[in-house]
Design a protein around this motif. Structure first.
Motif, PDB file in Angstrom:
ATOM      1  N   ASN A 430      43.250  95.834  22.816  1.00 60.71           N
ATOM      2  CA  ASN A 430      44.492  95.070  22.958  1.00 60.71           C
ATOM      3  C   ASN A 430      44.588  93.904  21.973  1.00 60.71           C
ATOM      4  OD1 ASN A 430      45.329  96.669  25.129  1.00 60.71           O
ATOM      5  ND2 ASN A 430      44.273  95.384  26.619  1.00 60.71           N
ATOM      6  N   LEU A 431      43.480  93.538  21.340  1.00 59.68           N
ATOM      7  CA  LEU A 431      43.476  92.336  20.510  1.00 59.68           C
ATOM      8  C   LEU A 431      44.349  92.449  19.253  1.00 59.68           C
ATOM      9  CD1 LEU A 431      39.741  91.182  20.759  1.00 59.68           C
ATOM     10  CD2 LEU A 431      41.698  90.534  22.172  1.00 59.68           C
ATOM     11  N   PRO A 432      44.359  93.585  18.523  1.00 62.65           N
ATOM     12  CA  PRO A 432      45.170  93.617  17.288  1.00 62.65           C
ATOM     13  C   PRO A 432      46.647  93.314  17.508  1.00 62.65           C
ATOM     14  CG  PRO A 432      43.609  95.428  17.293  1.00 62.65           C
ATOM     15  CD  PRO A 432      43.529  94.794  18.642  1.00 62.65           C
ATOM     16  N   ILE A 433      47.268  93.904  18.526  1.00 60.16           N
ATOM     17  CA  ILE A 433      48.696  93.655  18.720  1.00 60.16           C
ATOM     18  C   ILE A 433      48.935  92.242  19.238  1.00 60.16           C
ATOM     19  CG2 ILE A 433      48.818  94.556  21.091  1.00 60.16           C
ATOM     20  CD1 ILE A 433      51.443  94.894  18.257  1.00 60.16           C
ATOM     21  N   LEU A 434      48.010  91.733  20.069  1.00 60.35           N
ATOM     22  CA  LEU A 434      48.153  90.355  20.546  1.00 60.35           C
ATOM     23  C   LEU A 434      48.020  89.376  19.385  1.00 60.35           C
ATOM     24  CD1 LEU A 434      46.126  90.472  23.891  1.00 60.35           C
ATOM     25  CD2 LEU A 434      48.612  90.469  23.591  1.00 60.35           C
ATOM     26  N   ASN A 435      47.113  89.658  18.449  1.00 64.19           N
ATOM     27  CA  ASN A 435      46.984  88.800  17.266  1.00 64.19           C
ATOM     28  C   ASN A 435      48.246  88.848  16.406  1.00 64.19           C
ATOM     29  OD1 ASN A 435      44.435  87.706  17.710  1.00 64.19           O
ATOM     30  ND2 ASN A 435      43.385  89.421  16.726  1.00 64.19           N
ATOM     31  N   GLU A 436      48.861  90.044  16.332  1.00 63.32           N
ATOM     32  CA  GLU A 436      50.095  90.170  15.557  1.00 63.32           C
ATOM     33  C   GLU A 436      51.213  89.353  16.185  1.00 63.32           C
ATOM     34  OE1 GLU A 436      52.734  91.516  12.518  1.00 63.32           O
ATOM     35  OE2 GLU A 436      50.571  91.234  12.709  1.00 63.32           O
ATOM     36  N   TRP A 437      51.344  89.410  17.514  1.00 64.46           N
ATOM     37  CA  TRP A 437      52.379  88.605  18.179  1.00 64.46           C
ATOM     38  C   TRP A 437      52.098  87.105  17.987  1.00 64.46           C
ATOM     39  CZ3 TRP A 437      55.135  92.291  17.766  1.00 64.46           C
ATOM     40  CH2 TRP A 437      55.152  93.450  18.508  1.00 64.46           C
ATOM     41  N   ARG A 438      50.839  86.742  18.041  1.00 67.43           N
ATOM     42  CA  ARG A 438      50.470  85.336  17.849  1.00 67.43           C
ATOM     43  C   ARG A 438      50.814  84.882  16.425  1.00 67.43           C
ATOM     44  NH1 ARG A 438      48.419  80.432  20.256  1.00 67.43           N
ATOM     45  NH2 ARG A 438      47.646  79.245  18.465  1.00 67.43           N
ATOM     46  N   ARG A 439      50.574  85.747  15.429  1.00 68.92           N
ATOM     47  CA  ARG A 439      50.863  85.395  14.037  1.00 68.92           C
ATOM     48  C   ARG A 439      52.365  85.251  13.802  1.00 68.92           C
ATOM     49  NH1 ARG A 439      52.544  87.698   9.506  1.00 68.92           N
ATOM     50  NH2 ARG A 439      52.840  89.726  10.517  1.00 68.92           N
ATOM     51  N   ARG A 440      53.142  86.189  14.360  1.00 69.09           N
ATOM     52  CA  ARG A 440      54.576  86.193  14.092  1.00 69.09           C
ATOM     53  C   ARG A 440      55.342  85.199  14.956  1.00 69.09           C
ATOM     54  NH1 ARG A 440      56.796  92.295  13.570  1.00 69.09           N
ATOM     55  NH2 ARG A 440      58.690  91.042  13.263  1.00 69.09           N
ATOM     56  N   TYR A 441      54.870  85.005  16.182  1.00 63.10           N
ATOM     57  CA  TYR A 441      55.606  84.136  17.112  1.00 63.10           C
ATOM     58  C   TYR A 441      54.625  83.151  17.750  1.00 63.10           C
ATOM     59  CZ  TYR A 441      58.322  88.388  16.512  1.00 63.10           C
ATOM     60  OH  TYR A 441      58.952  89.477  15.976  1.00 63.10           O
ATOM     61  N   PRO A 442      54.163  82.159  16.987  1.00 66.41           N
ATOM     62  CA  PRO A 442      53.129  81.244  17.490  1.00 66.41           C
ATOM     63  C   PRO A 442      53.564  80.400  18.683  1.00 66.41           C
ATOM     64  CG  PRO A 442      54.025  80.472  15.392  1.00 66.41           C
ATOM     65  CD  PRO A 442      54.577  81.838  15.613  1.00 66.41           C
ATOM     66  N   ASP A 443      54.874  80.301  18.910  1.00 62.15           N
ATOM     67  CA  ASP A 443      55.336  79.491  20.030  1.00 62.15           C
ATOM     68  C   ASP A 443      55.433  80.293  21.334  1.00 62.15           C
ATOM     69  OD1 ASP A 443      57.341  81.043  18.877  1.00 62.15           O
ATOM     70  OD2 ASP A 443      58.938  79.751  19.695  1.00 62.15           O
ATOM     71  N   ARG A 444      55.113  81.587  21.308  1.00 64.55           N
ATOM     72  CA  ARG A 444      55.189  82.430  22.509  1.00 64.55           C
ATOM     73  C   ARG A 444      53.793  82.866  22.924  1.00 64.55           C
ATOM     74  NH1 ARG A 444      60.082  84.976  23.640  1.00 64.55           N
ATOM     75  NH2 ARG A 444      58.954  85.585  25.538  1.00 64.55           N
ATOM     76  N   ASP A 445      53.598  83.008  24.226  1.00 62.15           N
ATOM     77  CA  ASP A 445      52.342  83.554  24.729  1.00 62.15           C
ATOM     78  C   ASP A 445      52.310  85.051  24.419  1.00 62.15           C
ATOM     79  OD1 ASP A 445      50.982  85.116  27.208  1.00 62.15           O
ATOM     80  OD2 ASP A 445      49.928  83.233  26.810  1.00 62.15           O
ATOM     81  N   PRO A 446      51.305  85.548  23.654  1.00 65.80           N
ATOM     82  CA  PRO A 446      51.313  86.957  23.226  1.00 65.80           C
ATOM     83  C   PRO A 446      51.344  87.947  24.379  1.00 65.80           C
ATOM     84  CG  PRO A 446      49.685  85.705  21.972  1.00 65.80           C
ATOM     85  CD  PRO A 446      50.164  84.824  23.087  1.00 65.80           C
ATOM     86  N   VAL A 447      50.618  87.649  25.447  1.00 66.24           N
ATOM     87  CA  VAL A 447      50.571  88.586  26.582  1.00 66.24           C
ATOM     88  C   VAL A 447      51.923  88.647  27.270  1.00 66.24           C
ATOM     89  CG1 VAL A 447      49.474  89.101  28.800  1.00 66.24           C
ATOM     90  CG2 VAL A 447      48.096  88.204  26.900  1.00 66.24           C
ATOM     91  N   GLU A 448      52.532  87.488  27.489  1.00 68.09           N
ATOM     92  CA  GLU A 448      53.835  87.457  28.144  1.00 68.09           C
ATOM     93  C   GLU A 448      54.903  88.095  27.260  1.00 68.09           C
ATOM     94  OE1 GLU A 448      54.307  86.618  31.183  1.00 68.09           O
ATOM     95  OE2 GLU A 448      52.249  85.930  31.514  1.00 68.09           O
ATOM     96  N   LEU A 449      54.824  87.854  25.958  1.00 65.25           N
ATOM     97  CA  LEU A 449      55.803  88.429  25.044  1.00 65.25           C
ATOM     98  C   LEU A 449      55.709  89.950  25.029  1.00 65.25           C
ATOM     99  CD1 LEU A 449      57.967  88.235  22.837  1.00 65.25           C
ATOM    100  CD2 LEU A 449      56.112  87.934  21.163  1.00 65.25           C
TER     101      LEU A 449
END
Length: 524
Positions: A430-449
């Motif tokens: 699960n880490l690669p996609i969570l890292n991608e969400w974190r990189r693109r949308y740093p103001d959102r929680d990756p898991v919740e997004l």
């Protein structure tokens, strides 16, 4: 009636008015409810699949519609990914979604805070049910694909589909299921078992029942075509008598033994596997066969020994030993057979038989315990005492399997390293996609997004949570860490550790099957 589907409501109305038959009017429902009467206290749920249901699921409308839903889900996922920047924004404006290349199969599209929605196929959160899809025509490719699937599927049937019924029982200390399939698919994987066991029956005391870690027993019909073929092969190759000495059941069991305690001391699965390889001759596993004709078994064993001496002369030595008053035979490799190989030296075979049973094992202590049980049974008969009841009844007349909770715990200990590694890798997936969400949308929680956009929550199978590691600039699991700095917890939740024992059984009926399963567990 309350439903979110007008199509379902219309169908229920047709049943109410008599325009469509109710389940209770179907002959297969009457049969299954005769087997599983309503109102019994141990019934928590009852599932019934009628012949008409299975025909509908296998029909062209259902199969083609299901294929369209799969393809639509893929298209919606692609569109959803294209709209991620908008979905991640808190200021998304709902409205029509216009595409450069229209997709007629999806109808009109709109974008909302929940994602992309199709007027025809619904959304990734809830695709339109097949019963609500307007499907009157199919393309040539869809028709050809269905025809190929249907022709292959129908080749397994002779005259009917197989209606299915399952009764479930859920209690704090017990989980149970009772399944009936009638008739059973003709070309199923069970066929060879059906051929071997149909016409024979597992008796309550079959298979030398005792407090084993694992015990499997199977009914054997010596007159079946499968057994006759096996006997003919033995007779043609080895010139020994066929298997007509066999009784109605054979069994394989694994006993408790000091070997398992020694195995538990191994630190990981690799050393445990190496230990087992080095101690093959000590494995507490035995084969047990009921004997219907002891003189024929004597001839069989004599023929087997003669054949071995002819094929491999001076490679085995046969020694008659005694345990109390009970004789048994030890077959061991000669010095010539050992050839300096340490593993061959420990591979001794022990067997004993009497008027109604034959035991074969690599472990001498397992054989001695079997002889003790046999002596106890004979003593009870001689004194007119009732034989002790088996620990648990066999649930099937054709095949049965029982295991003790100690087996589960042993497997957990032996495979704990592999189990932890498997959970760790699944957690890291699960880490690669969570890292991608974190990189693109740093103001959102990756898991919740991810859950908001894709309607699926990413969870750590070890029970941890996903957090940001500032030092390594990556998401990580609080239980397993991340690939750059992995963690291995001392303890992991194992859902099946509460199981005390399991009992499974299968009975092959005329053109059908009945299977039962019971898991006893520690009350929560």
């Amino acid at each position: 009636m309350v439903t979110n589907s007008t199509a379902q409501l219309a169908q229920l109305a047709r049943v109410k008015t008599g325009d469509s038959p109710a389940l209770a009017t179907l002959p297969e429902y009457a049969f299954f409810r005769g087997r599983y009467p309503r109102g019994q206290q141990d019934e928590s749920a009852f599932l019934f699949l009628s012949d008409a249901t299975i025909r509908r699921w296998c029909g062209p409308r259902w199969r083609i519609a299901d294929s369209r839903r799969v393809r639509a889900a893929s298209e919606l996922a692609e569109l959803q990914a294209e709209q991620m920047d908008k979905l991640a924004s808190s200021k998304i404006q709902a409205g029509p979604l216009h595409l450069e290349q229209p997709r007629p199969s999806l109808g009109t599209l709109e974008l909302s805070a929940g994602g992309v929605r199709s007027s025809v196929m619904g959304s990734l959160e809830f695709l339109t049910p097949i019963i609500e899809l307007d499907l009157e025509n199919a393309t040539a490719a869809e028709a050809d694909a269905y025809t190929r699937w249907r022709d292959q599927y129908q080749s397994n049937w002779r005259w009917a589909f197989d209606p299915i019924a399952i009764r479930f029982s859920v209690k704090d200390e017990r989980l149970a299921a009772d399944l009936s399939v009638m008739p059973l698919i003709w070309g199923s994987d069970y066929r060879r078992f059906v051929e071997t066991s149909l016409g024979a029956e597992i008796k309550p005391r079959a298979g030398d029942p005792h407090d084993a870690l694992l015990h499997f027993v199977m009914a054997i019909n010596v007159k079946s075509e499968a057994m006759r073929r096996s006997g003919n092969v033995l007779q043609s190759l080895a010139k020994i008598t066929p298997l007509d000495w066999l009784g109605e059941a054979g069994a394989l069991y694994v006993d408790d033994d000091p070997l398992w305690q020694e195995l538990n001391k191994r630190s990981d699965s690799k050393t445990a596997q190496r230990f087992l390889e080095e101690n093959l001759g000590r494995l507490p596993i035995a084969l047990y066969f009921e004997v219907a004709n002891a003189p024929k078994l004597t001839l069989f064993m004599a023929g087997l020994r003669t054949t071995l001496d002819q094929v491999a002369p001076d490679m085995t030595q046969w020694e008659t030993l005694k345990h109390g008053d009970e004789p048994y035979v030890k077959i061991s490799p000669t010095e010539r057979a050992r050839g300096g190989l340490p593993l061959v030296d420990q591979l001794n075979l022990y067997y004993a038989f009497w008027s109604d049973g034959l035991v074969v094992t690599l472990n001498e202590n397992v054989l001695k315990r079997a002889l003790d049980r046999r002596a106890a049974r004979e003593a009870a008969k001689a004194e007119g005492r009732e034989l002790p009841a088996p620990p648990r009844p066999w649930l099937g007349e054709s095949m049965s399997l029982q295991f003790d909770g100690r087996t589960v715990h042993q497997l957990c200990r032996t495979l704990s390293g592999d189990y932890r590694l498997a959970l760790q890798l699944r957690s890291w997936d699960n880490l690669p996609i969570l890292n991608e969400w974190r990189r693109r949308y740093p103001d959102r929680d990756p898991v919740e997004l991810h859950e908001h956009a894709w309607h699926a929550r990413l969870v750590c199978p070890g029970g941890g949570t996903y957090v940001w590691n500032e030092e390594w600039q990556t998401m990580e699991s609080t239980v397993f860490g991340h690939p750059g700095r992995p963690r291995q917890p001392a303890e992991l939740p194992v859902p099946w550790q509460s199981i005390r024992n399991g009992n499974f059984g299968v009975t092959f009926e005329q053109q059908g099957l009945r299977a039962k399963a019971v898991l006893s567990r520690e009350a929560p």
